[in-house]
Design a protein around this motif. Sequence first.
Motif, short mmCIF file in Angstrom:
data_model
loop_
_atom_site.label_atom_id
_atom_site.label_comp_id
_atom_site.label_asym_id
_atom_site.label_seq_id
_atom_site.Cartn_x
_atom_site.Cartn_y
_atom_site.Cartn_z
N ARG A 509 0.86 -1.18 0.00
CA ARG A 509 0.00 0.00 0.00
C ARG A 509 0.90 1.23 0.00
O ARG A 509 1.87 1.29 0.76
CB ARG A 509 -0.88 0.01 1.25
CG ARG A 509 -1.70 1.29 1.31
CD ARG A 509 -2.65 1.29 2.47
NE ARG A 509 -1.95 1.52 3.72
CZ ARG A 509 -2.57 1.54 4.90
NH1 ARG A 509 -3.86 1.30 4.97
NH2 ARG A 509 -1.89 1.76 6.01
N ASP A 512 0.49 6.07 3.61
CA ASP A 512 -0.78 6.51 4.20
C ASP A 512 -0.43 7.49 5.33
O ASP A 512 -0.75 7.28 6.49
CB ASP A 512 -1.53 5.28 4.74
CG ASP A 512 -2.97 5.59 5.12
OD1 ASP A 512 -3.47 6.65 4.74
OD2 ASP A 512 -3.60 4.75 5.79
N GLU A 604 -12.15 2.53 1.55
CA GLU A 604 -12.24 3.03 2.92
C GLU A 604 -13.25 4.17 3.01
O GLU A 604 -13.74 4.49 4.09
CB GLU A 604 -10.87 3.55 3.37
CG GLU A 604 -9.81 2.48 3.41
CD GLU A 604 -8.44 3.04 3.72
OE1 GLU A 604 -7.94 2.78 4.81
OE2 GLU A 604 -7.86 3.73 2.85
N ASP A 628 -11.03 2.19 8.54
CA ASP A 628 -11.45 3.53 8.12
C ASP A 628 -12.88 3.53 7.59
O ASP A 628 -13.62 4.48 7.81
CB ASP A 628 -10.49 4.07 7.05
CG ASP A 628 -9.28 4.73 7.71
OD1 ASP A 628 -9.49 5.50 8.67
OD2 ASP A 628 -8.14 4.48 7.29
N ARG A 638 -12.33 6.43 14.71
CA ARG A 638 -11.82 5.09 15.06
C ARG A 638 -10.93 5.10 16.28
O ARG A 638 -10.67 4.07 16.88
CB ARG A 638 -11.10 4.46 13.86
CG ARG A 638 -9.78 5.09 13.51
CD ARG A 638 -9.26 4.58 12.17
NE ARG A 638 -8.22 3.57 12.32
CZ ARG A 638 -7.50 3.10 11.32
NH1 ARG A 638 -7.73 3.53 10.09
NH2 ARG A 638 -6.57 2.21 11.52
MG MG Z 1 -7.06 2.90 6.57
#
Ligand code: MG
Length: 750
Positions: A509, A512, A604, A628, A638
């Motif tokens: 990924r 982030d 997400e 998410d 969260r």
């Molecule tokens: Mg996430």
Amino acid sequence: MSTPRRLLARLRNLMAHREAQHGAGDLLALARLIAAELVSEVCSVYVLRGGDTLELAATEGLRPEAVGRTRLRVGEGLVGLAAASGETLNLPDAQNHPAFAYRPETGEDAFASLLAVPVRRAGRLLGVLVVQNRTPRRYDSEEVDVVETVAMLLAELLAASQPEQADGGLSATLPRRFGATSLAPGIVIGPVMLPVSGRVPQRLLADDPDRELQRVEQAWEQMQRGIDRLISDQLPTAQGKKAADVTASREILDAYRLVAGDAGWLKRVNEAINSGLAAEAAVSRVAGELRDRMRRITDPYLRERLADLEDMAGRLLDHLTGGQALEAVPAGAILIVRRLGPAELLDWHARGIGGVAIEEGSPSGHAAILARALGLPAIGGARGVLESASTGDEAVIDADEGQIFLRPAVELKQGYLSVIAARNARQAGWASLRDKPAVTRDGTALKLMLNLGLAMELGQLAATGADGIGLFRTEIAMLARGAVVDTPEQTAVYARVIDDAGSKPVTFRTLDLGGDKLLPGSPAPEEENPAMGWRSLRIGLDRPALLRRQLRALLLAAGGRKLSVMFPMVATVAEFRAAKGLLLAEAARVRPAPELLRIGTMLEIPSLMWQLPALMKEVDFVSVGTNDLMQFLFAADRSAPQLANRYDVLSPPVLDLMAQLLEHGQTAGVEISICGESASRPLEAMTFVGLGITNLSMPASSILPIKALLADLDVAKFRPYLAALRRTSAGAASLRDPIAAWAREHGLKF
Ligand code: MG
Ligand code: PEP
């Protein structure tokens, strides 16, 4: 002599003679001294009485008749605000602050500027120290520093005059349950152990800064040697643990040393010593500042880095004060602490604890990673547990469900004892599953993949027999380094991941980062809602250089092999197209080209659900990030513990969403997988498989238990039940109970 040194020297004189005086006289003398040295018209001391009232106990500059009369509740007025927030207030125009509460008896309407510093000792609020001036001005950093240092000395004076309040009362005997986050799985029953809290230095001021600097240096060396010993003595004997776990733990401790070494906090300690503090008081002061910074940071990863530093400061303090007498640890004790650094965790483990509850611990923290490596059940985020527990209370940590019970009822304890017995028997069976394919009882083939973030966790792949890496969180390694890693170094990390995975697939990924998960040097945007702010792919698209560098590193690492990349926080198909465009542009340049390039998105953000036909044309796969997704679907932060169990993945809106997504995926031939934490929970995993999702990615500790559970699941039987349940449960908040009942009826152990 500089103001701080002169002031501290005079305070030292004052404190040396304090036995001969009464508390109130001490306070007044202190207030006068500060007012004179700081050239302020007012200096007042408010003392906490009865747990929630701040009483004006001494003042230079306000009307003397207000002493003993002016009272504010914690949270009331500016003084109460400083107390409640635990933060220093520095206001040039105090009277126009919304929290200002006017008390006519004090005559304070003449004073515009105000500096209010909470007085705390070992985490406990004792009062507030206030400085005021007629002319509106903001106090400069040196003045703030001095008043904060004096607040520390004042804490000693106040503590000496107020005995600790006994924490008795009815609540101390009642059973209590606290919800928490699981940091390392397992269940443990044992006596509570609260470490003697708050190392409070006895020596505060010193005449000879050079000598104090030397003491810090010596203590630092002793501490380093102590940590080396901890690493070499303990890790290799972590019984039954794989070499990879041990290496991981070493790397963590090395990283921990790095964090402490380069954070510049030793420099702050030296500065504090040069202002006239003794070595231990200087370390304690800098640790206190860290604690304050920690309170403001919400990102769990960064909080943990600061916890490492605090651990380090605590150790240094132990060396400076000759070490504390070690408390005896009853076998299998349950340690309850506010924060815990990795070296401390090793210490406690060596001393025989059976489990740990860390009030401010998070799963990404070093202590959590070590707890998992050591197989020590651990929970984090159980707010309030520390206040409610006493040493010797019995407790149950259920780190699988993320909860802790204090003083459990007999039936509850019995229940857990039988769960532990059954689990021990079951665990013996799981190991035999490692090398078998993941498949349901009626033959549906599954892919159980790993979520990882650090190359050092790669050993988990072999240890769990996972089918590959479904989510490699690339930002974790960068945050661990505290810097943007250059292309060759990134390439090396990703190549190691692909090498170690061998024939097993890996999905990377892209970064982030963002919100408050910032790298040093990045401008910190002031955002009300960082989770919904300028983060993740949004940064990547607005500042494409960083993203392109990462994409190039991934392509180079693949070196002609297969490569699978996914983008986080995609809200529109246009964003996905733009990101994919960058990847394809890089791919056109890098040689050798990957033999297969798979490009997917995380789901997400719910907006993608209304763009599915267009999205499916663009992507090779979709991976649902339920962490998410849940927060955006239900508008539920969260990281807010109060909301942790409020909305259920096993509810009609989420299951309908998944079913719809799956339908579109099947029509378009796009694989749908799940990589949020929910995939690691038994009933959720079973339900996803019941919906038709066969690729689940989860943390290492869940792979074997989930494999075992799903091996007992007859999907052909469960699917129609689930479908009927969804048809007949419109409007239900959760379908968890009926799903659990079905699982139980069909002999599934979860
Ligand atoms: Mg996430
Ligand atoms: C998610 O959001 O579910 C996810 C897997 O990503 P992260 O937890 O890293 O935000």
